[in-house]
Design a protein around this motif. Sequence first.
Motif, PDB file in Angstrom:
ATOM      1  N   LEU A   1       0.812  -1.217   0.000  1.00  0.00           N
ATOM      2  CA  LEU A   1       0.000   0.000   0.000  1.00  0.00           C
ATOM      3  C   LEU A   1       0.846   1.268   0.000  1.00  0.00           C
ATOM      4  O   LEU A   1       0.485   2.269  -0.614  1.00  0.00           O
ATOM      5  N   ARG A   2       1.981   1.244   0.687  1.00  0.00           N
ATOM      6  CA  ARG A   2       2.824   2.437   0.764  1.00  0.00           C
ATOM      7  C   ARG A   2       3.428   2.761  -0.604  1.00  0.00           C
ATOM      8  O   ARG A   2       3.514   3.932  -0.983  1.00  0.00           O
ATOM      9  N   ARG A   3       3.817   1.746  -1.328  1.00  0.00           N
ATOM     10  CA  ARG A   3       4.338   1.992  -2.684  1.00  0.00           C
ATOM     11  C   ARG A   3       3.214   2.486  -3.591  1.00  0.00           C
ATOM     12  O   ARG A   3       3.425   3.353  -4.445  1.00  0.00           O
ATOM     13  N   LEU A   4       2.029   1.940  -3.415  1.00  0.00           N
ATOM     14  CA  LEU A   4       0.892   2.358  -4.216  1.00  0.00           C
ATOM     15  C   LEU A   4       0.582   3.837  -3.985  1.00  0.00           C
ATOM     16  O   LEU A   4       0.244   4.568  -4.925  1.00  0.00           O
ATOM     17  N   GLU A   5       0.695   4.299  -2.748  1.00  0.00           N
ATOM     18  CA  GLU A   5       0.472   5.720  -2.449  1.00  0.00           C
ATOM     19  C   GLU A   5       1.453   6.596  -3.213  1.00  0.00           C
ATOM     20  O   GLU A   5       1.107   7.683  -3.684  1.00  0.00           O
ATOM     21  N   ARG A   6       2.676   6.126  -3.349  1.00  0.00           N
ATOM     22  CA  ARG A   6       3.699   6.852  -4.112  1.00  0.00           C
ATOM     23  C   ARG A   6       3.289   6.961  -5.577  1.00  0.00           C
ATOM     24  O   ARG A   6       3.350   8.042  -6.176  1.00  0.00           O
ATOM     25  N   TYR A   7       2.877   5.857  -6.162  1.00  0.00           N
ATOM     26  CA  TYR A   7       2.455   5.856  -7.573  1.00  0.00           C
ATOM     27  C   TYR A   7       1.248   6.770  -7.777  1.00  0.00           C
ATOM     28  O   TYR A   7       1.185   7.519  -8.756  1.00  0.00           O
ATOM     29  N   ILE A   8       0.293   6.706  -6.856  1.00  0.00           N
ATOM     30  CA  ILE A   8      -0.913   7.525  -6.985  1.00  0.00           C
ATOM     31  C   ILE A   8      -0.566   9.011  -6.943  1.00  0.00           C
ATOM     32  O   ILE A   8      -1.090   9.811  -7.723  1.00  0.00           O
ATOM     33  N   SER A   9       0.341   9.394  -6.044  1.00  0.00           N
ATOM     34  CA  SER A   9       0.730  10.799  -5.900  1.00  0.00           C
ATOM     35  C   SER A   9       1.365  11.336  -7.175  1.00  0.00           C
ATOM     36  O   SER A   9       1.075  12.451  -7.617  1.00  0.00           O
ATOM     37  N   VAL A  10       2.236  10.539  -7.786  1.00  0.00           N
ATOM     38  CA  VAL A  10       2.897  10.954  -9.025  1.00  0.00           C
ATOM     39  C   VAL A  10       1.909  10.920 -10.193  1.00  0.00           C
ATOM     40  O   VAL A  10       1.936  11.780 -11.072  1.00  0.00           O
ATOM     41  N   ALA A  11       1.018   9.925 -10.188  1.00  0.00           N
ATOM     42  CA  ALA A  11       0.040   9.794 -11.278  1.00  0.00           C
ATOM     43  C   ALA A  11      -0.893  10.996 -11.340  1.00  0.00           C
ATOM     44  O   ALA A  11      -1.158  11.538 -12.416  1.00  0.00           O
ATOM     45  N   TRP A  12      -1.416  11.432 -10.181  1.00  0.00           N
ATOM     46  CA  TRP A  12      -2.300  12.602 -10.172  1.00  0.00           C
ATOM     47  C   TRP A  12      -1.575  13.843 -10.679  1.00  0.00           C
ATOM     48  O   TRP A  12      -2.151  14.690 -11.351  1.00  0.00           O
ATOM     49  N   ASP A  13      -0.297  13.947 -10.383  1.00  0.00           N
ATOM     50  CA  ASP A  13       0.479  15.112 -10.808  1.00  0.00           C
ATOM     51  C   ASP A  13       0.765  15.097 -12.307  1.00  0.00           C
ATOM     52  O   ASP A  13       1.030  16.137 -12.908  1.00  0.00           O
TER      53      ASP A  13
ATOM     54  N   LYS B   1      -8.188  -7.290   0.725  1.00  0.00           N
ATOM     55  CA  LYS B   1      -7.152  -6.554  -0.008  1.00  0.00           C
ATOM     56  C   LYS B   1      -7.769  -5.420  -0.820  1.00  0.00           C
ATOM     57  O   LYS B   1      -7.236  -4.304  -0.877  1.00  0.00           O
ATOM     58  N   VAL B   2      -8.879  -5.685  -1.462  1.00  0.00           N
ATOM     59  CA  VAL B   2      -9.548  -4.660  -2.270  1.00  0.00           C
ATOM     60  C   VAL B   2     -10.004  -3.505  -1.375  1.00  0.00           C
ATOM     61  O   VAL B   2      -9.869  -2.331  -1.735  1.00  0.00           O
ATOM     62  N   LYS B   3     -10.518  -3.827  -0.196  1.00  0.00           N
ATOM     63  CA  LYS B   3     -10.954  -2.786   0.745  1.00  0.00           C
ATOM     64  C   LYS B   3      -9.778  -1.912   1.175  1.00  0.00           C
ATOM     65  O   LYS B   3      -9.902  -0.692   1.299  1.00  0.00           O
ATOM     66  N   GLU B   4      -8.629  -2.539   1.390  1.00  0.00           N
ATOM     67  CA  GLU B   4      -7.439  -1.800   1.795  1.00  0.00           C
ATOM     68  C   GLU B   4      -7.021  -0.819   0.701  1.00  0.00           C
ATOM     69  O   GLU B   4      -6.662   0.332   0.981  1.00  0.00           O
ATOM     70  N   VAL B   5      -7.070  -1.280  -0.535  1.00  0.00           N
ATOM     71  CA  VAL B   5      -6.698  -0.417  -1.662  1.00  0.00           C
ATOM     72  C   VAL B   5      -7.698   0.720  -1.821  1.00  0.00           C
ATOM     73  O   VAL B   5      -7.318   1.881  -2.012  1.00  0.00           O
ATOM     74  N   GLU B   6      -8.961   0.402  -1.742  1.00  0.00           N
ATOM     75  CA  GLU B   6     -10.002   1.432  -1.894  1.00  0.00           C
ATOM     76  C   GLU B   6      -9.910   2.504  -0.806  1.00  0.00           C
ATOM     77  O   GLU B   6     -10.264   3.658  -1.033  1.00  0.00           O
ATOM     78  N   SER B   7      -9.406   2.132   0.365  1.00  0.00           N
ATOM     79  CA  SER B   7      -9.302   3.099   1.460  1.00  0.00           C
ATOM     80  C   SER B   7      -8.268   4.179   1.190  1.00  0.00           C
ATOM     81  O   SER B   7      -8.349   5.280   1.751  1.00  0.00           O
ATOM     82  N   ILE B   8      -7.275   3.895   0.319  1.00  0.00           N
ATOM     83  CA  ILE B   8      -6.261   4.906   0.006  1.00  0.00           C
ATOM     84  C   ILE B   8      -6.399   5.442  -1.417  1.00  0.00           C
ATOM     85  O   ILE B   8      -5.796   6.463  -1.756  1.00  0.00           O
ATOM     86  N   ALA B   9      -7.203   4.771  -2.235  1.00  0.00           N
ATOM     87  CA  ALA B   9      -7.389   5.188  -3.636  1.00  0.00           C
ATOM     88  C   ALA B   9      -8.590   6.120  -3.730  1.00  0.00           C
ATOM     89  O   ALA B   9      -9.613   5.794  -4.333  1.00  0.00           O
ATOM     90  N   ILE B  10      -8.448   7.302  -3.175  1.00  0.00           N
ATOM     91  CA  ILE B  10      -9.560   8.254  -3.102  1.00  0.00           C
ATOM     92  C   ILE B  10      -9.883   8.803  -4.487  1.00  0.00           C
ATOM     93  O   ILE B  10      -9.033   9.397  -5.151  1.00  0.00           O
ATOM     94  N   GLY B  11     -11.127   8.584  -4.931  1.00  0.00           N
ATOM     95  CA  GLY B  11     -11.553   9.085  -6.240  1.00  0.00           C
ATOM     96  C   GLY B  11     -11.000   8.322  -7.412  1.00  0.00           C
ATOM     97  O   GLY B  11     -11.035   8.818  -8.551  1.00  0.00           O
TER      98      GLY B  11
END
Length: 315
Positions: free
Chosen positions: A83-95, A116-126
């Motif tokens: 999840l922590r790596r995914l947060e990194r990808y999401i931050s760069v992707a939005w930018d 697992k899907v619930k965990e991802v959805e909790s940090i994948a806002i929007g």
Amino acid sequence: MAAQISGKFRHSVSDTSEFPAVGDFVMVDRLDNSQGDGIIHHVLTRKSVFSRKVAGRKTDTQVVAANIDTLFICMSLNNDFNLRRLERYISVAWDSGASPVIVLTKSDLCLDLEEKVKEVESIAIGIDVLVTTSTSEEGFESLKKYISDGKTVAFIGSSGVGKSTLTNHLLGQSIIETNGIRNDDKGRHTTTRRELFIIPDLGVVIDTPGMKELGIISADFSKSFADIDELATQCRFNDCTHNQEPKCAVQNAIQEGTLSAERFESYLKLKKEAKYDGLNSKKIEKEKINEMFSGVGGIKNARKFIKEKSKKKSR
């Protein structure tokens, strides 16, 4: 058509990120190679660009892909799950200017899929979250609704998460070589370069090599960590550092269990990485001192710091 950049273009760029990258539209001097390789004179303005800091200590920017409409962030549901790596990808992707979509692969290897899907959805806002497996076509079909004529999609993620497999499914044939998983349940690295393919009757897809690391050049934390930013507006102090200030909404959320401490630590780490990128040691030290004296109690901390420094000098 094969092409190379002109000498004038080569000497006019101030940064390597200005050179043509996969997905770019360029101005070239011919339509085919009948008279030799084409000469690229100019790269047209990019509407989106996914880039990262080059590996190592350099601060150069590497453009991974440009002019992307939808960015598929791929993560497998086996040992690659992070999840922590995914947060990194999401931050760069939005930018980047592209719209991110998370694609969870290899669901057949996951024993607790729903959790697992619930965990991802909790940090994948929007962000839409898709689940795929090579044992079924159902998940792959969901990808096609993001692709249409004139649109470009790209797959990014770690090595062996199934990006090339997804690309092959969109193309309708096995054009890109793929490998199975290793003994440690992680995928094998296959793709070694970025490639662009035209999908019949649809759009364009870009396949990228797996990234061992994603160094941040710039990121959009207001979207990737919108939950923390929202909490920050509820803090008692406008300049709250979310550390030891009273009535801090962020710390309260952590104590109540509505925000994980790991997510907050990830938020601080990524913001600090983006803030310090490109700075020398002296500038980094200055930023750290500024952070130390920011927020409630800043004056008190400053006085303490100066006093301790004076003691050291007098010894």
